[in-house]
Motif scaffolding. Structure first.
Motif, PDB file in Angstrom:
ATOM      1  N   LEU A 131       0.832  -1.203   0.000  1.00  0.00           N
ATOM      2  CA  LEU A 131       0.000   0.000   0.000  1.00  0.00           C
ATOM      3  C   LEU A 131       0.865   1.251   0.000  1.00  0.00           C
TER       4      LEU A 131
ATOM      5  N   LEU B  70       2.315   2.040  -3.432  1.00  0.00           N
ATOM      6  CA  LEU B  70       1.355   2.714  -4.306  1.00  0.00           C
ATOM      7  C   LEU B  70       1.242   4.188  -3.955  1.00  0.00           C
ATOM      8  N   LEU B  71       1.146   4.486  -2.669  1.00  0.00           N
ATOM      9  CA  LEU B  71       0.929   5.865  -2.239  1.00  0.00           C
ATOM     10  C   LEU B  71       2.109   6.774  -2.560  1.00  0.00           C
TER      11      LEU B  71
ATOM     12  N   VAL C 173     -10.238   0.895  -3.610  1.00  0.00           N
ATOM     13  CA  VAL C 173      -9.983   2.299  -3.951  1.00  0.00           C
ATOM     14  C   VAL C 173     -10.201   3.204  -2.742  1.00  0.00           C
TER      15      VAL C 173
ATOM     16  N   GLN D 178      -7.074   4.072  -1.116  1.00  0.00           N
ATOM     17  CA  GLN D 178      -6.307   5.067  -1.866  1.00  0.00           C
ATOM     18  C   GLN D 178      -6.843   6.467  -1.587  1.00  0.00           C
ATOM     19  N   GLU D 179      -8.164   6.597  -1.526  1.00  0.00           N
ATOM     20  CA  GLU D 179      -8.767   7.888  -1.197  1.00  0.00           C
ATOM     21  C   GLU D 179      -8.320   8.352   0.181  1.00  0.00           C
TER      22      GLU D 179
ATOM     23  N   SER E  23      -4.053   8.539   0.496  1.00  0.00           N
ATOM     24  CA  SER E  23      -3.393   9.544  -0.349  1.00  0.00           C
ATOM     25  C   SER E  23      -3.678  10.943   0.176  1.00  0.00           C
TER      26      SER E  23
ATOM     27  N   TYR F  54      -8.960  10.485 -10.729  1.00  0.00           N
ATOM     28  CA  TYR F  54      -8.419   9.136 -10.937  1.00  0.00           C
ATOM     29  C   TYR F  54      -9.549   8.202 -11.331  1.00  0.00           C
TER      30      TYR F  54
ATOM     31  N   GLN G 149      -5.661   4.404 -14.090  1.00  0.00           N
ATOM     32  CA  GLN G 149      -4.881   3.379 -13.400  1.00  0.00           C
ATOM     33  C   GLN G 149      -5.477   2.003 -13.671  1.00  0.00           C
TER      34      GLN G 149
ATOM     35  N   HIS H 253      -3.839  -3.885  -6.142  1.00  0.00           N
ATOM     36  CA  HIS H 253      -4.477  -2.557  -6.100  1.00  0.00           C
ATOM     37  C   HIS H 253      -4.253  -1.894  -7.468  1.00  0.00           C
TER      38      HIS H 253
ATOM     39  N   GLU I 280      -0.102   3.194 -14.409  1.00  0.00           N
ATOM     40  CA  GLU I 280      -0.710   4.527 -14.373  1.00  0.00           C
ATOM     41  C   GLU I 280      -0.399   5.268 -15.668  1.00  0.00           C
TER      42      GLU I 280
END
Length: 248
Positions: free
Chosen positions: A53, A56-57, A80, A83-84, A87, A149, A176, A183, A187
């Motif tokens: 994770l 990705l961030l 997702v 990610q919201e 991030s 996104y 993405q 995940h 991108e």
């Protein structure tokens, strides 16, 4: 959490974060478990560790890491949502929650985005295109929007989507791709000029510390332009499956 309790459960706990090394925690420990059936139809509990994770961030942080007002739109049943959440917190931004009524009724969503000054938005393609359709029917600009996104299914540059981004030149669309087991793994940032977008924009290139291979039935790389099966490796891959050890 009962805020009316005179002595809350955390009253006697330390005010500082515990040292993860003292607790024996590492990047291999779980950040979340999320269930997916994929193409098999049998539920699989995907075990996503903190390291994947975090990769990705931090794979493509913006210069200066702007503190974005981010809409937490996705339910916690989908990856997702992580990610919201993270991030936004990564950059010290502000997370804006939405009521279920607004989440279900897209006719209210553009007004909500405008009213709350949303700067970062995550929407799967079907939801994003529906959002653009609703916006086209109204036409009110969303001047705060900077990043949109999309993932989860193939992106198509529909007339509504092109029109939306033509009228919002300061907002960038980021496509993405990735199965639940990784995940997001690739991108692609679309050009600011939506008129030059291809009808089917690409999924882009692998994010940092990951590799993507296109292999044939024997596990060998296919020639350029030949169809094959996608294999993914690197820091983005989940730890395994909670209830499918034969697939781990």
């Amino acid at each position: 959490v009962d805020l009316d309790t005179a002595t809350p459960a955390w009253a006697n706990l330390p005010a500082s974060d515990p040292d993860p090394r003292t607790l024996g925690l590492s990047a291999r420990h779980l950040a979340y478990v999320i269930y997916t059936s994929g193409s098999s139809g049998t539920p699989k509990g995907v075990e996503m560790p903190h390291g994947s994770l975090m990769n990705l961030l931090w794979s493509s942080p913006e210069l200066g890491a702007p503190k974005r007002r981010t809409l937490q739109f996705t339910t916690l049943n989908f990856d997702v949502s992580f990610q919201e959440l993270f991030s936004c917190w990564r950059d010290g931004g502000l997370l804006v929650l939405v009521r279920e009524e607004t989440r279900a009724d897209f006719s209210e969503l553009p007004d909500f985005v405008w009213r709350e000054g949303i700067e970062r938005l995550f929407l799967p393609f079907v939801a994003l295109n529906h959002f653009a359709e609703v916006w086209c029917a109204r036409g009110a600009l969303l001047p705060s929007l900077r990043e949109v996104y999309t993932a989860g299914e193939q992106l198509r540059a529909t007339p509504e989507l092109r029109s939306f981004f033509e009228n919002h030149p300061r907002a960038r669309l980021i496509n993405q791709y990735g199965p639940t087991e990784t995940h997001a793994i690739t991108e692609h940032r679309l050009a600011a000029d939506s008129s030059c977008w291809p009808q089917l924009p690409p999924i882009g290139r692998p994010i940092a510390n990951t590799r993507v291979y296109l292999l044939d039935g024997h596990g060998a790389p296919v020639p350029f332009g030949v169809m094959g099966e996608l294999y993914i490796g690197g820091a983005g891959v989940a730890r395994g499956y909670l209830n499918r050890p034969e697939l781990t």
